[in-house]
Scaffold this active site. Structure first.
Site, PDB file in Angstrom:
ATOM      1  CE  LYS A   1      57.440  74.238  10.855  1.00 29.74           C
ATOM      2  NZ  LYS A   1      58.688  74.119  10.063  1.00 29.74           N
TER       3      LYS A   1
ATOM      4  CB  THR B   1      62.136  71.124  12.399  1.00 28.18           C
ATOM      5  OG1 THR B   1      62.218  70.775  13.747  1.00 28.18           O
ATOM      6  CG2 THR B   1      62.039  72.638  12.324  1.00 28.18           C
TER       7      THR B   1
END
Lengths: 409, 409
Positions: free
Chosen positions: A188, A199
């Protein structure tokens, strides 16, 4: 949280079919850490004998979970292992409370899974500076353990999303001594957003048998050529985490000489890294920047990242402008050696500048047509030595400003 | 070139009344280098005995004019001096032709002014990669010499503008041994735009008597606290030039101990530097970033510039969002030492974070109200040592994208 962010125009058509990794099971649930109506906690459990390697953000303000994972990576164990991730709250910049929250979660997971705490790796991603409601996670552990399944890696990829516009997965099958070995991973990341610090988190699994030190050295080397070569906005997360787990369930042993395995792992890491760029905030163009002819590989990388991070280069790309002058500027400011008079620049196959001046054959119409493509390459040859580097970035658009300035209330 | 760029909302009300500097005369003209219907060449002539100090871009791809000025700065002479600047064409990345063009222009100016070539300083700002039509400049030299006047510093400030939305001037009168000494300067710059590389050019004049080495050491020291402390978009020009000329016409001698003169010069330099930020592309907020408690001044500056250049910090400011999480992120990524648990952050007078976590008394409504102001301060105390730094920046808005991506055809 504002209006939903539209699907990136650079998103792949669909989540890929990933090979099953024997020895890894996944479960997800709605814990309501912050988001509602979607899964926000992911548990991955690896079978006994798994080896774990990792790479983490170098931020000086890294989160408590990252510090905990770093401490545990490299430890050798015959036990199983688990990765527990929540989205919605990053548990970053939460002081002593943050450290305590990681301890609560890892203790509870260790108990639920009958594993030592040293084998529980956690990540948190989302809002920063707010206490992690760790009870919401720990009360879901029994349910997660009951629901573990080998087939739900896509659900895992979705549960760890924050501002991502698509789930990211990649996998491959390679042959080691003629035997198939499988690799599959999820990621992700789409830049960094606060309160949602979007992040980068990456989890990759393989059924190969790999010694921990061999796996770690492969991961560290490949990380420098993949995840460390992408940039969306030059900003660095407090929580970036890459964990690679090898279950050994295939019985096929990989050594430092297993070139085919390393190449397969590289492809999966690079594909996931590219997908993060493709989901870059506001991105409409995917750009490869390659530098050759530098005095060293390090210098080549410095130049490539200066170009990839330059707001003026990135806005020119957004404007479909073959603006090689901004590339010259970025090279000049990078701090690494460059000689104006030996410099050549290509946009795709079009040489726009040569030996310190616009190429005599430069055709602005052809360059303008090239810039309309969604996938672009910019190549710089410095004419100084043998150093090379390749990095990947996206353009800087109104969408980036929308996501980071306008959409937050 | 697209639609005209609207006047910056941060522009001062009017061009200031500047003190006349005895020994300096200015002339401007329409040479048609690129722009039409406006002056685009500026000549400033300094009387015999003037000393010249300078500071220049550190870009590895700096322009031919910059290289020429660097070579001439530091040379001691009893002769007069001249500064000749054109806008519309930067004569940057123009190879051998660029060097030749500087030679043509300086030779012609030396002849027209009866000065040695070593006393002719030139700057060019505008489109890069295109040959400078130097004949258009040299044919105007006789007209410029005839029109030299002590009263036209505002015209000079206007002639050097490219994408600036207002002319920039600053001046002061200080007393040295009870006698008045005058300082006046002009600047241009609003970020960097290609084809118009809106590089920073600064010319400051004083009627003080200053030894060249004393003037140079003052300029170098003050440059590090003024022009080197501003950033609009982290990009660095190929042409940045600061020239300070002291005519000595006042007869008042300044030494390295003349604190009042140095403070006056500092104020003029800082005011001009701030005006460049206020004309930053798309800027709607003027932001002072101060860092204290760092391990060293160098570390403090590294942190301050990381905050000032972070696209996420700058978009948060544009969105009037007191997003201290992004400040934490920028500190973490800067590479300089920081300890999360000793970190405090203020927006204006509001302490938003303290000792590694959100301040217990933090009031989001008060912070949100503060962020609506046009002039903002962000202060970080690292709690590590005595290092400090202050830098200035602006926000990152849709206007920046408009100017750099959309407006160009």
């Amino acid at each position: 949280m504002g209006a939903p962010i539209p699907l990136s125009p650079l998103a792949p058509g669909a989540f890929p079919d990933l090979p099953a990794i024997a020895g890894v099971r996944y479960a997800t649930t709605q814990a309501g850490v912050r988001y509602t109506g979607r899964d926000d906690v992911m548990l991955a459990v690896l079978s006994p004998g798994s080896t774990i390697a990792g790479a983490y953000t170098r931020s000086a303000t890294r989160s408590a979970a990252v510090l905990d994972c770093q401490e545990k990576t490299g430890h050798i164990s015959d036990q199983g292992a688990a990765i527990l991730v929540n989205s919605g709250n990053a548990n970053a910049f939460t002081g002593r409370h943050g450290t305590d929250a990681v301890k609560f979660v890892t203790e509870a997971a260790a108990k639920a899974l009958n594993l030592p705490e040293s084998r529980i790796f956690t990540s948190s991603t989302g809002v920063i500076g707010e206490p992690l409601p760790h009870d919401k996670i720990t009360t879901k552990l029994d349910e997660l353990v009951v629901n573990l399944s080998a087939d739900t890696i896509k659900d895992a990829a979705q549960a760890i999303m924050t501002t991502d516009t698509f789930p990211k997965g990649s996998g491959t099958t390679v042959h080691v001594d003629g035997q198939p070995v499988h690799i599959a991973g999820i990621a992700k990341g789409s830049g960094m957003i606060a309160p949602d610090m979007a992040t980068m988190l990456v989890y990759i699994f393989t059924d190969a048998v790999v010694n921990q030190t061999v796996l770690q050295s492969m991961v560290s080397a490949l990380n420098n050529k993949t995840f460390n070569c992408i940039t969306v906005d030059s900003d660095t997360s407090t929580s970036d985490t890459l964990i690679v787990g090898a279950t050994g369930a295939s019985g096929i042993r990989v050594t430092e000489n297993s070139v085919g395995f390393m190449e397969g792992l590289r492809q999966v890491m690079l594909d996931l890294a590219h997908q993060v760029v493709r989901d870059g905030e506001g991105a409409t163009k995917f750009v490869e920047i390659s530098v050759t002819g530098a005095s060293s590989d390090t210098d080549a990388r410095t130049h490539a990242m200066a170009i990839a991070n330059s707001p003026l280069v990135k806005t020119a790309i957004a404007g479909e402008d073959a603006n090689w002058g901004r590339v010259v500027m970025a090279i000049g400011k990078s701090g690494a050696p460059a000689d104006r008079d030996t410099l050549s620049i290509w946009f795709g196959d079009i040489r726009v500048a040569h030996e310190g001046w616009v190429d005599p054959s430069y055709n602005e119409a052809a360059a303008a047509a090239y810039m309309k493509q969604q996938e672009l390459t910019i190549h710089v040859d410095l004419g100084l030595g043998g150093g090379t580097a390749v990095v990947w970035t996206c353009d800087l658009t109104h969408g980036y400003i929308d996501i980071n300035a306008d959409y937050r209330s």
